[in-house]
Design an enzyme around this catalytic site. Structure first.
Site, short mmCIF file in Angstrom:
data_model
loop_
_atom_site.label_atom_id
_atom_site.label_comp_id
_atom_site.label_asym_id
_atom_site.label_seq_id
_atom_site.Cartn_x
_atom_site.Cartn_y
_atom_site.Cartn_z
N MET A 321 0.81 -1.20 0.00
CA MET A 321 0.00 0.00 0.00
C MET A 321 0.86 1.26 0.00
SD MET A 321 -2.96 -1.20 -0.29
CE MET A 321 -3.89 0.33 -0.15
N ASP A 340 10.59 3.98 5.46
CA ASP A 340 10.40 2.66 6.03
C ASP A 340 11.54 2.42 7.02
OD1 ASP A 340 8.51 0.11 4.88
OD2 ASP A 340 10.20 -0.44 6.17
N VAL A 397 1.41 1.70 7.41
CA VAL A 397 2.09 0.56 8.00
C VAL A 397 1.09 -0.56 8.20
CG1 VAL A 397 3.82 2.05 9.08
CG2 VAL A 397 1.78 1.38 10.39
N VAL A 398 1.52 -1.64 8.82
CA VAL A 398 0.68 -2.82 8.99
C VAL A 398 -0.64 -2.47 9.68
CG1 VAL A 398 1.78 -3.40 11.20
CG2 VAL A 398 0.69 -5.20 9.85
N LYS A 404 0.07 1.24 14.60
CA LYS A 404 -0.32 2.49 13.95
C LYS A 404 -0.28 3.66 14.95
CE LYS A 404 -3.13 0.82 10.07
NZ LYS A 404 -2.45 1.54 8.99
N SER A 426 -8.10 0.36 6.81
CA SER A 426 -9.31 -0.12 6.16
C SER A 426 -10.46 -0.33 7.14
CB SER A 426 -9.02 -1.43 5.42
OG SER A 426 -8.48 -2.39 6.30
N HIS A 447 -8.24 6.10 3.15
CA HIS A 447 -8.25 4.67 2.83
C HIS A 447 -8.16 4.44 1.33
CE1 HIS A 447 -10.68 0.66 2.73
NE2 HIS A 447 -9.39 0.45 2.64
N ASN A 450 -6.52 -1.58 -2.84
CA ASN A 450 -5.43 -2.30 -3.47
C ASN A 450 -5.90 -2.97 -4.77
OD1 ASN A 450 -2.84 -3.48 -3.67
ND2 ASN A 450 -3.53 -5.34 -2.66
N GLU A 459 -11.44 6.62 0.35
CA GLU A 459 -12.33 7.06 1.42
C GLU A 459 -11.57 8.05 2.30
OE1 GLU A 459 -15.41 3.65 2.73
OE2 GLU A 459 -13.32 3.06 2.96
N ASN A 497 -16.00 -1.31 3.61
CA ASN A 497 -15.85 -2.57 4.33
C ASN A 497 -17.03 -2.84 5.26
OD1 ASN A 497 -13.47 -3.71 3.30
ND2 ASN A 497 -12.21 -2.28 4.46
#
Length: 710
Positions: A321, A340, A397-398, A404, A426, A447, A450, A459, A497
């Site tokens: 992403m 990163d 990030v993850v 986060k 998400s 948001h 992918n 979003e 979602n």
């Protein structure tokens, strides 16, 4: 000579008259009712024998010639009876034929886009002079209709059948050089000399224009060449025809039936085809989508007027992403810093961007020398240097709440006091993520979907503390990246979602009832989804699916919990991740041409059999209902809860973010097409399957008042 709200008529030298299209209050010319009415008055005046006109130049005072009919008027027109709609179409045919039959030569000066009805207007004149930067075309097929004002007739008599059909069924605008080579236009010129060239052409026309008219109106003689052209086109295009989008097939059949008929009969044949398509469900949905998209763009412009342009961005995380955000920002002309904590991740992010740019170069959409310039606008870093200069930071990030919040609190100390901080999450609540920030008013969700470079939706999620300045800048950044931004209020799953996972909840309940997942996929793909729910889960990733599903269950426990362990959770526990590791509902192996072959997983069937709660006979119609009802009712709840402000936002979110079938127009337009009362009866039929199958209070009120969503 004449001055109206859309049209002016000016006398030039040597008896030449200039008809100027200039619709008041609009940045473009559209053939709306006002314009058509004024054109009719002007043409009637030009036909009077008392005038001394020797030639007519039609041109635009706008940057485009005419972008087509006013699609916003279609909604009302398409609700008319067949005979009323046919009368309207035929009245425009009469107007255009009246232009075509003027007793002197005519020329259209195409300075910019001439699309749909605008191109049909240009085809009515004897000559066409086109700016070398302009384009012409018939995009009507994308609205589920065919050209209705003579376009299929005049074009198919002007150029070869197969080329005309290609233009008509693809809907792609065509460049000036192509139009000149085929004989669609008579001259091309630089924009600044187009008008002079058109006037020169009129002065030199003499009586030659009569031959041009005869050629354009003459039926095509059916012979071996004609049959071969038509057959070759149908053979090459048949695999692309989709019964859910009937316009292309209708266009092919219409041209085939009218191309050898006398001109007036051919126009009638086209008009009848237009009416058939306009009254169909696909056209209603696709026209509605076009109007929705215009509404979304208008809403984005509202925010953009207040926004300071984003000169530089930053993204935290160089994964799928984060790397996608970096690429999209750079290729759109906004430099970006990509941070990163691992050097190899940064290398991968840059390599991914280079690979995507190479594809653009290969397709001829990017010059080789521009590739390096774009790559140079991505600054990879392991540290926070340069963050003080950025306008928007996107955390990517993850998808873990604790990670986060830590990263967000960390980066906040390194950015400018007025910079926006956004999280590409998400599902995780923006209000929850904002708790550890010093400036929560400058924080929101952003948001992306992918793959970032292909998915059009973003979003923009407003938290409880988010201020308008933050939203305006984030919307501006999304728009600068070529995305469709939709502003939504914070809730678990946001809009897309939150709506998607009730659909999967219905899927899981069918699995527990013994319905085969391959069959479910086939049924939902036949319904119009690009992929069924099992295949979609594999593409998203089963770990991502389980995480998001658990967030939604926690957020809406009254209706989104499951009866027992979901199949996807059991699959994940067995080590399956979907396409990420080649094991999910399907097993994946590399195929020819770099593709992937998939076969149904025996592990899934074993897991399902272990959890089988029943084995009832279920029809295909019930499969559709059991999945679509939860999705649609949750869409209704999002509107009722104020997560978004309009039905258009709901439907555009699902179209752009989920791939909801375009020809159905979105969840709420789908409900309208069924009928609200009929849809409520469907819901009540499956009431025993839980709270996702309950009629909402808002839906009941709409039924009582007789209102709809559109």
């Amino acid at each position: 000579m004449y001055s109206g709200k859309a049209v002016r008529l000016n006398a030039l030298e040597n008896g030449i008259t200039e008809l100027v299209l200039d619709l008041n209050g609009s940045s473009v010319n559209k053939l709306n009712q006002q314009t058509l009415m004024e054109l009719e008055a002007v043409v009637e005046r030009l036909h009077q024998p008392s005038n001394a006109v020797t030639g007519l130049l039609i041109r635009s005072a706008k940057p485009a010639f005419v972008v087509g009919a006013d699609v916003t008027e279609f909604t009302g027109k398409f609700q008319q009876s067949d005979s009323e709609l046919l009368t309207w179409v035929q009245s425009v045919h009469s107007l255009f034929c009246s232009i075509e039959n003027l007793p002197f030569p005519t020329v259209s000066m195409i300075n910019g886009l001439a699309l749909g009805g605008g191109f049909e207007l240009a085809l009515c004149t004897d000559y066409r002079v086109m700016a070398d930067s302009a384009k012409v075309g018939f995009p009507e097929v994308n609205l589920g209709i065919c050209p209705g004002w003579g376009g299929t007739v005049r074009l198919s008599r002007l150029i070869s059948i197969d080329t005309a059909l290609t233009w008509l069924v693809t809907g792609k605008p065509q460049a000036a050089n192509t139009a000149l080579q085929l004989g669609v236009v008579d001259r091309i010129a630089p924009l600044e000399t187009c008008r002079d060239s058109a006037i020169s052409l009129l002065n030199d026309a003499g009586s030659n224009y009569q031959e041009k008219r005869l050629h354009k109106r003459a039926p095509v003689v059916k012979n071996t060449s004609w049959d071969n052209d038509f057959s070759a086109f149908v053979d090459s295009y048949s695999s692309k025809l989709d019964p859910n989008y009937p316009a292309a097939t209708e266009i092919i059949n219409t041209v085939k039936s009218h191309v050898s008929l006398p001109f007036e009969q051919a126009l009638d044949t086209e008009a009848q085809a237009f009416v058939r398509l306009a009254k169909g469900d696909a056209a209603q949905a696709l026209v509605g989508l076009f109007i929705n998209e215009q509404q979304m763009k208008k809403a984005a412009k509202h925010w953009l007027k207040q926004a300071k342009p984003v000169a530089k961005g930053a993204v935290l995380g160089a994964g799928i992403m984060g790397g996608g955000v970096a690429y999209q920002s750079a290729v759109s002309g906004v430099p970006i810093v990509m941070k990163d904590i691992r050097e190899d991740a940064l290398t991968l992010g840059c390599d991914t961007a280079a690979h995507l740019l190479d594809k653009l170069v290969k397709k001829g959409r990017l010059a080789v020398q521009d590739k390096q310039h774009i790559l140079d606008s991505i600054t990879p870093t392991l540290h926070y240097e340069g963050f003080r200069d950025v306008d928007v930071v996107v955390e990517a990030v993850v998808e873990n709440a604790q990670v986060k919040t830590s990263v967000l609190a960390d980066v906040e100390a390194y950015i400018a006091p007025d910079a926006v901080l956004a999280s590409n999450t998400s599902t995780i609540s923006i209000d929850w993520l904002a708790q550890g920030l010093k400036r929560p008013e400058q924080f929101c969700g952003m948001h992306f979907f992918n793959p970032v470079h292909l998915m059009p939706l973003v979003e923009v999620i407003r938290g409880r503390h988010t201020n308008d300045q933050t939203i305006t800048r984030t919307v501006a950044y999304a728009a600068a990246m070529g995305k469709l931004p939709i502003v939504v209020n914070d809730c678990p799953g946001f809009l897309v979602n939150r709506v998607l996972f009730p659909y999967f909840n219905g899927f899981n309940r069918l699995l527990a009832q013994g319905v085969d997942f391959e069959r479910i996929d086939r049924v939902m793909e036949a319904f119009g989804w690009p992929m069924g729910p099992a295949y979609l889960a594999d593409v998203i990733g089963l770990d991502t699916m389980v995480h998001a599903d658990q967030v939604l269950q926690k957020g809406f426990p009254d209706r989104m919990t499951h009866d027992g362990e979901p199949v996807i959770e059991a699959l994940l526990a067995s080590g399956a991740l979907g396409q990420k590791n080649g094991r999910g509902f399907y097993e994946y192996e590399s195929g020819a041409g770099g593709g992937r072959n998939k076969t149904a997983s025996s592990t899934v069937r074993h897991i399902i059999n272990e959890r089988l709660q029943a084995s009832d006979e279920v029809s295909d119609e019930e499969i559709v209902d059991r999945l679509m009802i939860p999705l649609c009712t949750e869409s209704i709840r999002c509107l009722e809860d104020g997560i978004v402000t309009s039905a258009a936002e709901v439907d555009m979110g699902l179209i752009a973010g989920l791939g909801f079938p375009r020809f159905r127009g979105g969840a709420l337009r789908y409900v309208d097409s069924i009928g609200l009362q009929a849809f409520a009866k469907k819901i009540e039929k499956y009431h025993q399957h839980g709270a996702l199958y309950h009629v909402t209070d808002g839906l009941r009120k709409r039924i009582e008042s007789g209102s709809t969503y559109y």
